[in-house]
Design an enzyme around this catalytic site. Sequence first.
Site, short mmCIF file in Angstrom:
data_model
loop_
_atom_site.label_atom_id
_atom_site.label_comp_id
_atom_site.label_asym_id
_atom_site.label_seq_id
_atom_site.Cartn_x
_atom_site.Cartn_y
_atom_site.Cartn_z
N GLU A 53 0.83 -1.21 0.00
CA GLU A 53 0.00 0.00 0.00
C GLU A 53 0.87 1.26 0.00
O GLU A 53 0.53 2.26 -0.63
CB GLU A 53 -0.92 0.02 1.24
CG GLU A 53 -1.94 -1.10 1.31
CD GLU A 53 -1.42 -2.32 2.08
OE1 GLU A 53 -0.18 -2.58 2.04
OE2 GLU A 53 -2.24 -3.00 2.72
N CYS A 105 -2.99 -3.52 7.00
CA CYS A 105 -2.67 -3.72 8.41
C CYS A 105 -3.18 -2.55 9.24
O CYS A 105 -3.26 -1.42 8.76
CB CYS A 105 -1.17 -3.92 8.61
SG CYS A 105 -0.18 -2.45 8.22
N CYS A 114 -1.06 0.73 7.54
CA CYS A 114 -1.47 1.06 6.18
C CYS A 114 -2.91 1.56 6.15
O CYS A 114 -3.27 2.39 5.30
CB CYS A 114 -1.33 -0.15 5.27
SG CYS A 114 0.40 -0.54 4.91
N LEU A 226 25.85 -24.93 -3.60
CA LEU A 226 24.54 -24.56 -3.03
C LEU A 226 24.60 -23.27 -2.21
O LEU A 226 24.09 -23.21 -1.09
CB LEU A 226 24.00 -25.71 -2.17
CG LEU A 226 23.83 -27.06 -2.90
CD1 LEU A 226 23.35 -28.13 -1.93
CD2 LEU A 226 22.87 -26.95 -4.08
N ARG A 229 25.31 -17.03 -4.42
CA ARG A 229 26.23 -16.02 -4.99
C ARG A 229 25.54 -15.10 -5.99
O ARG A 229 25.87 -13.92 -6.08
CB ARG A 229 27.45 -16.71 -5.63
CG ARG A 229 27.11 -17.63 -6.79
CD ARG A 229 28.30 -18.55 -7.13
NE ARG A 229 27.93 -19.51 -8.18
CZ ARG A 229 27.23 -20.64 -7.98
NH1 ARG A 229 26.78 -20.94 -6.77
NH2 ARG A 229 26.96 -21.44 -8.98
#
Lengths: 339, 339
Positions: A53, A105, A114, A226, A229
């Site tokens: 929002e 919220c 918001c 894994l 990067r």
Amino acid sequence: MSDEFYLSLAIDKAWDYQLLTYPNPAVGAVILDENGKILSICAHQKAGEAHAELNATKEALESKDSSLKSIFAAAKNPNELYNLIIQNHRNLLKNSTYYVTLEPCAHQGKTPPCASLILAMGARRVVIGSKDLGEHAKGGAKFLSDNGVEVDIGVCAKECDELLEPFLRWQSGNFIFFKIALTQNGVATGGVISNLTSRAHTHQIRSLVDLMVVGGNTVGIDRPILDARLANDRAPNILIYSSKFEFDSQIPLFKVPNREVTISNSLKLAFEKRFVMIEGGENFLKNLDSRVEWILIYRSNEFKMAENIKLNLKLNILHRTRLDDGELLWCKRVNSEQK
Amino acid sequence: MSDEFYLSLAIDKAWDYQLLTYPNPAVGAVILDENGKILSICAHQKAGEAHAELNATKEALESKDSSLKSIFAAAKNPNELYNLIIQNHRNLLKNSTYYVTLEPCAHQGKTPPCASLILAMGARRVVIGSKDLGEHAKGGAKFLSDNGVEVDIGVCAKECDELLEPFLRWQSGNFIFFKIALTQNGVATGGVISNLTSRAHTHQIRSLVDLMVVGGNTVGIDRPILDARLANDRAPNILIYSSKFEFDSQIPLFKVPNREVTISNSLKLAFEKRFVMIEGGENFLKNLDSRVEWILIYRSNEFKMAENIKLNLKLNILHRTRLDDGELLWCKRVNSEQK
């Protein structure tokens, strides 16, 4: 155009940041001016950054008066942006309509609520997809309604609820999904399937998850690192799911600093964490734990002269995100009759 | 929002009717009112029916004044609709903006020119994707510009040109495409892959093509009928592409009345017709004539425990159309290194 049309624009935008907002929900927002013209289509992009929002309000105001851009650019954080908006909006959004995939919220978090922002803008109407059931944030619709704003809840509710599901699972303790890259003809093996865009997306998610699960076979054969990067971010902790407990300690994934690596013949640890990604191949998918419902497929734009992965599986495709050179399919299993 | 945003809405809508407009081009149109509010997003749907601009104008006027619906409903054809609009528009679209994927026609065809319609509505601005190069219809942009309408050409030109390509190939004599149905894991064989929505779409196209090509193996093994029953329309003429010339005359496709069936070991006939669909399997795709660039993939939402089709092939995916229970991928070959 219908409310569904505008809300679907907000939903599509929100999916662009699905999972990347962890631990926050993916949320999208669209603002129309008093005449029904679209001023902005925005999403919440990352925890700690502006809510959907707030982003949409900023863009809408800037589209009304481009001189506001330099004023808002001075904001060092969402809280400052919020305050600059309150000070400078000059009622430019008076009688506007807000479309939001999740109830705005009503609580003071890293930014003021918001719901208060929308009221301060003088919005005439707010159209909401999913109701916020959280203890802290709920009440935004009532606050707006009590203050004279027309509020409609439940438009595109199914689609908005689906968008929200990872967040609801984080809230209740565990969201786990399986990720796989496939060619157009269902090949998962033999070198890199996915393109750079999709790998960058994977690395962004890796940097956010609490745990990444990988099969022992993959570790032995691919000798992966894994890490994250391509997102320039922290490498995830790893659970190697394996009935074998001997691995070459020279495999790159073991060399990453500040990483926890666990080897286990049980997935128990994965269901104890809030946000978990499984990266695996055919065997992992064929024997996927029934508690893992979400599957993320990166689909490349090519056919490859190789064997497909073979299993019976029905999918409900919740959303498709186009990548530069491929596609992301957000799926849930309908059922599986794996043989 | 940008011109590209609004034109992309028109492009998406037009793809919903891609090929179904034969021999006309697929065209989409979006109209914004004088304040920038979207009034309509429409497409040309079928030859003989209203052009995209006429459909969009009707919807836009109805959205401004719903009492016009009953007036326009009396139109028995596009020409009558055109006249009813001219008589009843009451300047409701004064200062509107039209977004059209193709330059509005300037010629009297089954309806009066769309360029005149747009001018009569009092549009302030027209944003055009592709320029119309046809001898008969071209000149719409100049006509509008000469009459004081602001005209912009070439927005989203690449996407609009791609949308237009089947039409341009029809114009120059031949558009031919290969159609295949695949599961999520690249399986093309073993019973019906595609769902009812995709099969109905196939039948609609079958009813339009000048020729349908099918491999001899498929005919012998599947014993198909290859009609257009799901579209309640005429069955296409058939070219059986085969090095074998003996077929059981009880195979249903031979029994369809008023159908030409040709058996040939050459595709020559296919390149002599304007609009041709090839329905085939793995072998056909692997040995696809290099002149066949367009591939239409119906993708189901399931994995199947079976072999995939195996070849090397890079695709440029021009557009994705979501179906009820699957997806349509409109593709062009980037290159193929088939082994």
